[in-house]
Design a protein around this motif. Structure first.
Motif, PDB file in Angstrom:
ATOM      1  N   VAL A 184     -45.738 -23.672  23.532  1.00  0.00           N
ATOM      2  CA  VAL A 184     -46.599 -24.633  24.219  1.00  0.00           C
ATOM      3  C   VAL A 184     -46.103 -26.064  23.991  1.00  0.00           C
ATOM      4  O   VAL A 184     -46.129 -26.894  24.911  1.00  0.00           O
ATOM      5  N   GLU A 185     -45.631 -26.351  22.774  1.00  0.00           N
ATOM      6  CA  GLU A 185     -45.108 -27.688  22.505  1.00  0.00           C
ATOM      7  C   GLU A 185     -43.898 -27.990  23.384  1.00  0.00           C
ATOM      8  O   GLU A 185     -43.789 -29.079  23.968  1.00  0.00           O
ATOM      9  N   ILE A 186     -42.989 -27.046  23.499  1.00  0.00           N
ATOM     10  CA  ILE A 186     -41.809 -27.247  24.341  1.00  0.00           C
ATOM     11  C   ILE A 186     -42.218 -27.386  25.804  1.00  0.00           C
ATOM     12  O   ILE A 186     -41.782 -28.319  26.506  1.00  0.00           O
ATOM     13  N   GLN A 187     -43.054 -26.483  26.265  1.00  0.00           N
ATOM     14  CA  GLN A 187     -43.431 -26.495  27.679  1.00  0.00           C
ATOM     15  C   GLN A 187     -44.241 -27.732  28.037  1.00  0.00           C
ATOM     16  O   GLN A 187     -44.143 -28.248  29.159  1.00  0.00           O
ATOM     17  N   SER A 188     -45.031 -28.233  27.101  1.00  0.00           N
ATOM     18  CA  SER A 188     -45.776 -29.455  27.375  1.00  0.00           C
ATOM     19  C   SER A 188     -44.839 -30.606  27.715  1.00  0.00           C
ATOM     20  O   SER A 188     -45.088 -31.376  28.646  1.00  0.00           O
ATOM     21  N   ASP A 189     -43.741 -30.714  26.984  1.00  0.00           N
ATOM     22  CA  ASP A 189     -42.748 -31.738  27.302  1.00  0.00           C
ATOM     23  C   ASP A 189     -42.126 -31.490  28.669  1.00  0.00           C
ATOM     24  O   ASP A 189     -41.899 -32.427  29.448  1.00  0.00           O
ATOM     25  N   GLU A 190     -41.824 -30.225  28.971  1.00  0.00           N
ATOM     26  CA  GLU A 190     -41.217 -29.899  30.257  1.00  0.00           C
ATOM     27  C   GLU A 190     -42.135 -30.301  31.413  1.00  0.00           C
ATOM     28  O   GLU A 190     -41.663 -30.696  32.478  1.00  0.00           O
ATOM     29  N   TYR A 191     -43.432 -30.197  31.177  1.00  0.00           N
ATOM     30  CA  TYR A 191     -44.399 -30.538  32.225  1.00  0.00           C
ATOM     31  C   TYR A 191     -44.906 -31.972  32.105  1.00  0.00           C
ATOM     32  O   TYR A 191     -45.944 -32.319  32.668  1.00  0.00           O
ATOM     33  N   GLY A 192     -44.178 -32.807  31.377  1.00  0.00           N
ATOM     34  CA  GLY A 192     -44.481 -34.228  31.357  1.00  0.00           C
ATOM     35  C   GLY A 192     -45.539 -34.657  30.378  1.00  0.00           C
ATOM     36  O   GLY A 192     -46.035 -35.788  30.470  1.00  0.00           O
ATOM     37  N   GLY A 193     -45.937 -33.784  29.444  1.00  0.00           N
ATOM     38  CA  GLY A 193     -46.950 -34.165  28.471  1.00  0.00           C
ATOM     39  C   GLY A 193     -48.261 -34.579  29.114  1.00  0.00           C
ATOM     40  O   GLY A 193     -48.956 -35.479  28.634  1.00  0.00           O
ATOM     41  N   GLY A 194     -48.615 -33.932  30.195  1.00  0.00           N
ATOM     42  CA  GLY A 194     -49.853 -34.265  30.895  1.00  0.00           C
ATOM     43  C   GLY A 194     -49.712 -35.360  31.932  1.00  0.00           C
ATOM     44  O   GLY A 194     -50.689 -35.714  32.593  1.00  0.00           O
ATOM     45  N   GLU A 288     -32.223 -36.352  24.787  1.00  0.00           N
ATOM     46  CA  GLU A 288     -33.103 -36.497  23.621  1.00  0.00           C
ATOM     47  C   GLU A 288     -34.083 -35.340  23.513  1.00  0.00           C
ATOM     48  O   GLU A 288     -34.271 -34.771  22.424  1.00  0.00           O
ATOM     49  N   ALA A 289     -34.702 -34.970  24.629  1.00  0.00           N
ATOM     50  CA  ALA A 289     -35.749 -33.955  24.583  1.00  0.00           C
ATOM     51  C   ALA A 289     -35.213 -32.625  24.076  1.00  0.00           C
ATOM     52  O   ALA A 289     -35.832 -31.961  23.227  1.00  0.00           O
ATOM     53  N   ASP A 290     -34.052 -32.200  24.575  1.00  0.00           N
ATOM     54  CA  ASP A 290     -33.559 -30.881  24.201  1.00  0.00           C
ATOM     55  C   ASP A 290     -32.939 -30.857  22.811  1.00  0.00           C
ATOM     56  O   ASP A 290     -32.839 -29.780  22.195  1.00  0.00           O
ATOM     57  N   VAL A 292     -34.479 -32.126  20.391  1.00  0.00           N
ATOM     58  CA  VAL A 292     -35.679 -31.778  19.628  1.00  0.00           C
ATOM     59  C   VAL A 292     -36.089 -30.334  19.917  1.00  0.00           C
ATOM     60  O   VAL A 292     -36.397 -29.553  19.016  1.00  0.00           O
ATOM     61  N   HIS A 293     -36.069 -29.961  21.184  1.00  0.00           N
ATOM     62  CA  HIS A 293     -36.515 -28.632  21.584  1.00  0.00           C
ATOM     63  C   HIS A 293     -35.693 -27.526  20.945  1.00  0.00           C
ATOM     64  O   HIS A 293     -36.221 -26.458  20.616  1.00  0.00           O
ATOM     65  N   GLU A 294     -34.391 -27.750  20.774  1.00  0.00           N
ATOM     66  CA  GLU A 294     -33.556 -26.684  20.226  1.00  0.00           C
ATOM     67  C   GLU A 294     -33.962 -26.316  18.803  1.00  0.00           C
ATOM     68  O   GLU A 294     -33.872 -25.156  18.392  1.00  0.00           O
ATOM     69  N   GLN A 295     -34.429 -27.317  18.049  1.00  0.00           N
ATOM     70  CA  GLN A 295     -34.882 -27.048  16.682  1.00  0.00           C
ATOM     71  C   GLN A 295     -36.184 -26.248  16.697  1.00  0.00           C
ATOM     72  O   GLN A 295     -36.355 -25.280  15.944  1.00  0.00           O
ATOM     73  N   ILE A 296     -37.108 -26.645  17.558  1.00  0.00           N
ATOM     74  CA  ILE A 296     -38.380 -25.932  17.669  1.00  0.00           C
ATOM     75  C   ILE A 296     -38.153 -24.511  18.171  1.00  0.00           C
ATOM     76  O   ILE A 296     -38.720 -23.545  17.667  1.00  0.00           O
ATOM     77  N   ALA A 297     -37.277 -24.388  19.186  1.00  0.00           N
ATOM     78  CA  ALA A 297     -37.029 -23.080  19.790  1.00  0.00           C
ATOM     79  C   ALA A 297     -36.363 -22.127  18.806  1.00  0.00           C
ATOM     80  O   ALA A 297     -36.666 -20.927  18.781  1.00  0.00           O
ATOM     81  N   GLY A 298     -35.460 -22.650  17.977  1.00  0.00           N
ATOM     82  CA  GLY A 298     -34.747 -21.787  17.050  1.00  0.00           C
ATOM     83  C   GLY A 298     -35.609 -21.313  15.900  1.00  0.00           C
ATOM     84  O   GLY A 298     -35.681 -20.108  15.616  1.00  0.00           O
ATOM     85  N   ARG A 299     -36.288 -22.239  15.251  1.00  0.00           N
ATOM     86  CA  ARG A 299     -37.011 -21.888  14.023  1.00  0.00           C
ATOM     87  C   ARG A 299     -38.433 -21.402  14.287  1.00  0.00           C
ATOM     88  O   ARG A 299     -38.850 -20.350  13.800  1.00  0.00           O
ATOM     89  N   ASP A 300     -39.180 -22.183  15.041  1.00  0.00           N
ATOM     90  CA  ASP A 300     -40.604 -21.878  15.186  1.00  0.00           C
ATOM     91  C   ASP A 300     -40.887 -20.867  16.291  1.00  0.00           C
ATOM     92  O   ASP A 300     -41.760 -20.000  16.139  1.00  0.00           O
ATOM     93  N   LEU A 301     -40.164 -20.980  17.407  1.00  0.00           N
ATOM     94  CA  LEU A 301     -40.405 -20.059  18.520  1.00  0.00           C
ATOM     95  C   LEU A 301     -39.720 -18.713  18.259  1.00  0.00           C
ATOM     96  O   LEU A 301     -40.390 -17.712  17.993  1.00  0.00           O
ATOM     97  N   ALA A 302     -38.393 -18.694  18.302  1.00  0.00           N
ATOM     98  CA  ALA A 302     -37.680 -17.427  18.102  1.00  0.00           C
ATOM     99  C   ALA A 302     -37.843 -16.911  16.676  1.00  0.00           C
ATOM    100  O   ALA A 302     -38.182 -15.737  16.461  1.00  0.00           O
ATOM    101  N   GLY A 303     -37.619 -17.796  15.689  1.00  0.00           N
ATOM    102  CA  GLY A 303     -37.752 -17.373  14.299  1.00  0.00           C
ATOM    103  C   GLY A 303     -39.167 -16.965  13.951  1.00  0.00           C
ATOM    104  O   GLY A 303     -39.390 -15.963  13.258  1.00  0.00           O
ATOM    105  N   GLY A 304     -40.135 -17.744  14.436  1.00  0.00           N
ATOM    106  CA  GLY A 304     -41.535 -17.419  14.164  1.00  0.00           C
ATOM    107  C   GLY A 304     -41.952 -16.111  14.804  1.00  0.00           C
ATOM    108  O   GLY A 304     -42.722 -15.337  14.220  1.00  0.00           O
ATOM    109  N   LEU A 305     -41.444 -15.837  16.010  1.00  0.00           N
ATOM    110  CA  LEU A 305     -41.779 -14.592  16.690  1.00  0.00           C
ATOM    111  C   LEU A 305     -41.237 -13.398  15.910  1.00  0.00           C
ATOM    112  O   LEU A 305     -41.948 -12.398  15.706  1.00  0.00           O
ATOM    113  N   VAL A 306     -39.996 -13.490  15.455  1.00  0.00           N
ATOM    114  CA  VAL A 306     -39.392 -12.366  14.740  1.00  0.00           C
ATOM    115  C   VAL A 306     -40.053 -12.151  13.385  1.00  0.00           C
ATOM    116  O   VAL A 306     -40.257 -11.007  12.959  1.00  0.00           O
TER     117      VAL A 306
END
Length: 363
Positions: A184-194, A288-290, A292-306
């Protein structure tokens, strides 16, 4: 940074019906026009799959699946929205999805299997993307591309980027806890943060206009080669099936991890060709955005899911490898066309396919 006027915010309308590319896509498009699916359609799909020597590069199959998936996104002009859940169309889609998944699994190398911890998964994904030796479209754009190449490159991106983030968003209700919060944090940025004006799809639409291109969704569907449609179809396949939620998470992680540096190179190539901030904002935003996103996606998203569900480890690694492999195939076809001095598009651009609203060519 440029700011979009309210009137310039992209409104996604149903895509126009494209031209058929063979008997299967013709049958699918005729069905959508008539609103009366025939029971023989799944068999037509099976016959097209059986006859295809290379499914990922099969124009007829990939267009048919692309249009069927579009019923779940912005829709198709003149097509009854109730057809989204028509059982005959779903059965047809299932035939094509089964074949697509088999084709992808056949070409994707199996990555090394890390320990099922967040840190180990993240490290493995970063290592996988760092070792990727696929063709670098971004370096070619930065150093060699002219304005015609840049327009073609943008057209190639329209199928996904004008609805950027939507295929990955299907995973949100299928995750929980740390992984869900990260997505949700990543996608919120993709959708402009509201802020609609800062949605990445809206910023990309501005880039299209600055390049003299049509920013309406599906305007260039007839120009897109099969592998470009196939890469997007694979995203939709992963995103729309709960059993493949690990794969769409891995895909997004690889997508984000291979975006920041290429985005800088794309921006450099655009500036070298005289494009201003209207055209480069989209790419500058992703530098800049990605990162940041790559860190979230690697550890919290993919790592957290596993960590929460170790049984999804193989799917996460497969999804990441599939992203690199299929996007690499699309990039290789594009670059081989350019190196040979021909268009990378199925149908080259001409004056009729350009708008009059773009910036003037720089001498």
């Amino acid at each position: 940074m440029a700011v979009l006027d309210a009137a310039e915010v992209l409104t996604q309308t149903p895509m126009p019906i494209p031209e058929a590319r063979g008997p299967l896509s013709a049958a699918v498009l005729d069905t959508l026009r008539s609103g009366a699916p025939e029971e023989s359609l799944p068999a037509t799909a099976a016959a097209a799959v059986a006859a295809s020597p290379d499914l990922l590069h099969d124009d007829d199959v990939q267009l048919a699946l692309f249009v069927l998936y579009e019923l779940h996104y912005g829709g198709v002009q003149g097509v009854d929205d109730r057809l989204e859940w028509d059982t005959t169309l779903l059965a047809t889609r299932t035939v094509l999805e089964t074949a697509l998944e088999s084709a992808v699994r056949a070409v994707v190398p199996v990555p090394d299997r890390p320990e099922p911890t967040a840190e180990a998964v993240s490290a493995a994904l970063f290592a996988l993307t760092a070792a990727d030796s696929g063709p670098s479209v971004s370096r070619w754009v930065a150093r060699k591309a002219d304005r015609e190449h840049i327009r073609e490159f943008l057209v190639q991106k329209t199928a996904y980027t004008l609805k950027e983030a939507d295929p990955h968003s299907w995973a949100i209700p299928r995750l929980s806890g740390r992984a869900k919060a990260a997505l949700v944090e990543i996608q919120s940025d993709e959708y402009g943060g509201g802020r609609p004006k800062r949605m990445h799809s809206a910023i990309f639409a501005r880039t299209l206009r600055a390049a003299g291109l049509d920013d309406s969704y599906g305007a260039y569907a007839d120009h897109l080669p099969a592998i470009t449609l196939g890469a997007l179809n694979m995203m939709s396949l992963f995103g729309l099936h709960r059993r493949l939620r690990g794969a769409i998470v891995g895909h997004l992680a690889a997508f984000e991890m291979t975006s920041s540096i290429p985005s800088k190179l794309y921006g450099d190539g655009f500036r070298r060709n005289g494009f201003d901030e209207d055209a480069t904002w989209y790419f500058d935003e992703h530098v800049e955005a990605d990162a940041v996103h790559e860190q979230i996606a690697g550890r919290d998203l993919a790592g957290g899911l596993v960590e929460a569900d170790p049984t999804l480890l193989d799917d996460v690694m497969f999804g990441a490898a599939a992203c690199l492999t299929v996007e690499g195939m699309a990039g290789a076809q594009l670059l081989s066309s350019w190196e040979a001095g021909r268009s990378s598009l199925r149908r080259p651009l001409d004056d009729a396919t350009l708008t009059s609203g773009g910036v003037a060519d720089v001498a």
